[in-house]
Design a protein around this motif. Sequence first.
Motif, PDB file in Angstrom:
ATOM      1  N   ILE A   1      29.619 -19.631 -20.358  1.00  0.00           N
ATOM      2  CA  ILE A   1      28.979 -20.536 -21.316  1.00  0.00           C
ATOM      3  C   ILE A   1      28.249 -19.678 -22.347  1.00  0.00           C
ATOM      4  O   ILE A   1      27.415 -18.846 -21.983  1.00  0.00           O
ATOM      5  CB  ILE A   1      27.978 -21.471 -20.602  1.00  0.00           C
ATOM      6  CG1 ILE A   1      28.703 -22.354 -19.578  1.00  0.00           C
ATOM      7  CG2 ILE A   1      27.221 -22.329 -21.614  1.00  0.00           C
ATOM      8  CD1 ILE A   1      29.714 -23.305 -20.162  1.00  0.00           C
TER       9      ILE A   1
ATOM     10  N   SER B   1      24.750 -27.453 -22.255  1.00  0.00           N
ATOM     11  CA  SER B   1      26.035 -26.895 -21.833  1.00  0.00           C
ATOM     12  C   SER B   1      25.932 -26.307 -20.431  1.00  0.00           C
ATOM     13  O   SER B   1      26.890 -26.395 -19.643  1.00  0.00           O
ATOM     14  CB  SER B   1      26.500 -25.821 -22.824  1.00  0.00           C
ATOM     15  OG  SER B   1      26.854 -26.405 -24.063  1.00  0.00           O
TER      16      SER B   1
ATOM     17  N   TRP C   1      25.987 -29.227 -18.074  1.00  0.00           N
ATOM     18  CA  TRP C   1      27.357 -29.772 -18.047  1.00  0.00           C
ATOM     19  C   TRP C   1      28.248 -28.933 -17.145  1.00  0.00           C
ATOM     20  O   TRP C   1      28.919 -29.460 -16.250  1.00  0.00           O
ATOM     21  CB  TRP C   1      27.885 -29.796 -19.482  1.00  0.00           C
ATOM     22  CG  TRP C   1      29.339 -30.054 -19.665  1.00  0.00           C
ATOM     23  CD1 TRP C   1      29.996 -31.238 -19.549  1.00  0.00           C
ATOM     24  CD2 TRP C   1      30.327 -29.081 -20.046  1.00  0.00           C
ATOM     25  NE1 TRP C   1      31.333 -31.069 -19.831  1.00  0.00           N
ATOM     26  CE2 TRP C   1      31.565 -29.766 -20.146  1.00  0.00           C
ATOM     27  CE3 TRP C   1      30.284 -27.713 -20.332  1.00  0.00           C
ATOM     28  CZ2 TRP C   1      32.747 -29.114 -20.507  1.00  0.00           C
ATOM     29  CZ3 TRP C   1      31.458 -27.068 -20.685  1.00  0.00           C
ATOM     30  CH2 TRP C   1      32.667 -27.761 -20.769  1.00  0.00           C
TER      31      TRP C   1
ATOM     32  N   GLY D   1      33.493 -22.363 -21.791  1.00  0.00           N
ATOM     33  CA  GLY D   1      32.992 -23.649 -22.239  1.00  0.00           C
ATOM     34  C   GLY D   1      32.382 -23.562 -23.626  1.00  0.00           C
ATOM     35  O   GLY D   1      31.524 -22.714 -23.871  1.00  0.00           O
ATOM     36  N   SER D   2      32.820 -24.405 -24.517  1.00  0.00           N
ATOM     37  CA  SER D   2      32.263 -24.428 -25.873  1.00  0.00           C
ATOM     38  C   SER D   2      31.570 -25.755 -26.118  1.00  0.00           C
ATOM     39  O   SER D   2      31.670 -26.687 -25.327  1.00  0.00           O
ATOM     40  CB  SER D   2      33.359 -24.212 -26.925  1.00  0.00           C
ATOM     41  OG  SER D   2      34.124 -25.390 -27.097  1.00  0.00           O
ATOM     42  N   SER D   3      30.856 -25.847 -27.236  1.00  0.00           N
ATOM     43  CA  SER D   3      30.207 -27.098 -27.611  1.00  0.00           C
ATOM     44  C   SER D   3      30.294 -27.265 -29.121  1.00  0.00           C
ATOM     45  O   SER D   3      30.876 -26.432 -29.820  1.00  0.00           O
ATOM     46  CB  SER D   3      28.738 -27.107 -27.161  1.00  0.00           C
ATOM     47  OG  SER D   3      27.913 -26.530 -28.147  1.00  0.00           O
TER      48      SER D   3
ATOM     49  N   THR E   1      29.684 -36.485 -25.571  1.00  0.00           N
ATOM     50  CA  THR E   1      28.267 -36.543 -25.225  1.00  0.00           C
ATOM     51  C   THR E   1      27.547 -37.292 -26.332  1.00  0.00           C
ATOM     52  O   THR E   1      28.147 -37.735 -27.307  1.00  0.00           O
ATOM     53  CB  THR E   1      27.672 -35.137 -25.028  1.00  0.00           C
ATOM     54  OG1 THR E   1      26.380 -35.242 -24.429  1.00  0.00           O
ATOM     55  CG2 THR E   1      27.519 -34.398 -26.343  1.00  0.00           C
TER      56      THR E   1
ATOM     57  N   GLN F   1      32.547 -33.145 -27.464  1.00  0.00           N
ATOM     58  CA  GLN F   1      31.475 -32.181 -27.723  1.00  0.00           C
ATOM     59  C   GLN F   1      31.544 -30.946 -26.859  1.00  0.00           C
ATOM     60  O   GLN F   1      31.181 -29.865 -27.285  1.00  0.00           O
ATOM     61  CB  GLN F   1      30.128 -32.882 -27.523  1.00  0.00           C
ATOM     62  CG  GLN F   1      29.010 -32.331 -28.359  1.00  0.00           C
ATOM     63  CD  GLN F   1      28.236 -31.237 -27.649  1.00  0.00           C
ATOM     64  OE1 GLN F   1      28.406 -30.966 -26.482  1.00  0.00           O
ATOM     65  NE2 GLN F   1      27.354 -30.595 -28.398  1.00  0.00           N
ATOM     66  N   LYS F   2      31.985 -31.085 -25.632  1.00  0.00           N
ATOM     67  CA  LYS F   2      32.036 -29.941 -24.725  1.00  0.00           C
ATOM     68  C   LYS F   2      33.452 -29.803 -24.188  1.00  0.00           C
ATOM     69  O   LYS F   2      34.055 -30.772 -23.732  1.00  0.00           O
ATOM     70  CB  LYS F   2      31.020 -30.101 -23.600  1.00  0.00           C
ATOM     71  CG  LYS F   2      29.583 -30.203 -24.123  1.00  0.00           C
ATOM     72  CD  LYS F   2      28.556 -30.165 -23.016  1.00  0.00           C
ATOM     73  CE  LYS F   2      27.149 -30.422 -23.556  1.00  0.00           C
ATOM     74  NZ  LYS F   2      26.716 -29.429 -24.546  1.00  0.00           N
TER      75      LYS F   2
END
Length: 362
Positions: A39, A47, A50, A98-100, A129, A282-283
Amino acid sequence: MTVSNFTRRATMALIAAAGFAAPAAADVDLAGKTVEWVIPFSETGGSAKWANFFAPLLSEELPGNPTVVVKFMPGAGSTKGANWFQNQTKGDGTLLFGSSGSTQFPYLLGDPRVRYEYNDWNAVMASGTGGVAYLNADDGAKFDGSANGLKDIDFIYGSQGATRLDLVPLLAWQMLGMNVEPVFGIKGRGDGRLMFERGEATIDYQTSSGYLGGSAELVANGDAVAMMSWGALDADGNIVRDPTFPEIPTFKEVCEATDGCETSGEAWDAWKAFFVAGFPVQKLAFLPAGTDQDIVNTYTTAFEAVVARADFPKISSKRVGKYLVFTGASAQTALGTATNVPDEAKAYVTTWLKDAYGVELK
């Protein structure tokens, strides 16, 4: 494409993507292995919450039940971690990223620090989200559903950067006529909440998982006042109340109640376009470029099994909120919505960033 047409098409794409079925999983065995889920933010933000929610569930569904460990690589508003992931070739199923929205927005705006290409990666899961903005108790006492009583207050906000997901609240507050001074440079939204808790910031916003995991308690204890959510999209692309926070008014509602704030025109269209790009998808979880398709299918099947759990709606609503989760091909389709905004919205935001914060993207 106009912003209104973009919103409708984006909403239709998300609805269609949600109906895609997972492919059959291959004979992949990850027994005895450790999966590192990287992350690109600090361990205090949404994040992190999540990924930490999904990690043990994913471990249960992957063949061989590998240990899934969440690791953090904060820096440069997540572009440091994303640039690192772009260069990874460990496609054996033991690396997940993992991106956001704060990773998507620099990509959308052509930030020169971006050295990553979303189209190179394999999206295996994506989830929507929401977000909630809140005030300290003293200033919150002046909030009556509009921002009219807040316009003479000088607020301080801990921000990751104006080109990150923070542009959604920063532009919203400006449209409301509020004076919000961002302190740039924090490594994650959880660090912004900590600033708020210490009294170093007087206004804050968190994505849903971060709000549920920390800020909601501040509101419940009377140490903060919920101001507004960003809302959610209905089937026609209209902004409606967030299903996770139905008791909190949307920015649209607060804007309509505030003198001088308009829910039409260039500013509104730009805000809504970036909201659509940043929140309904979003994620996202990715496997590196070059990962064997059998492994991609295995992860898709595992995430599909997580979402199909009988208890998933209950446990997810408490930890990450009530939002769509996309897997496999549907995640890849949803990614297309998250990495596209109309040119006119980009042009407006680019000019606003320069005028408001002296940020020039070259």
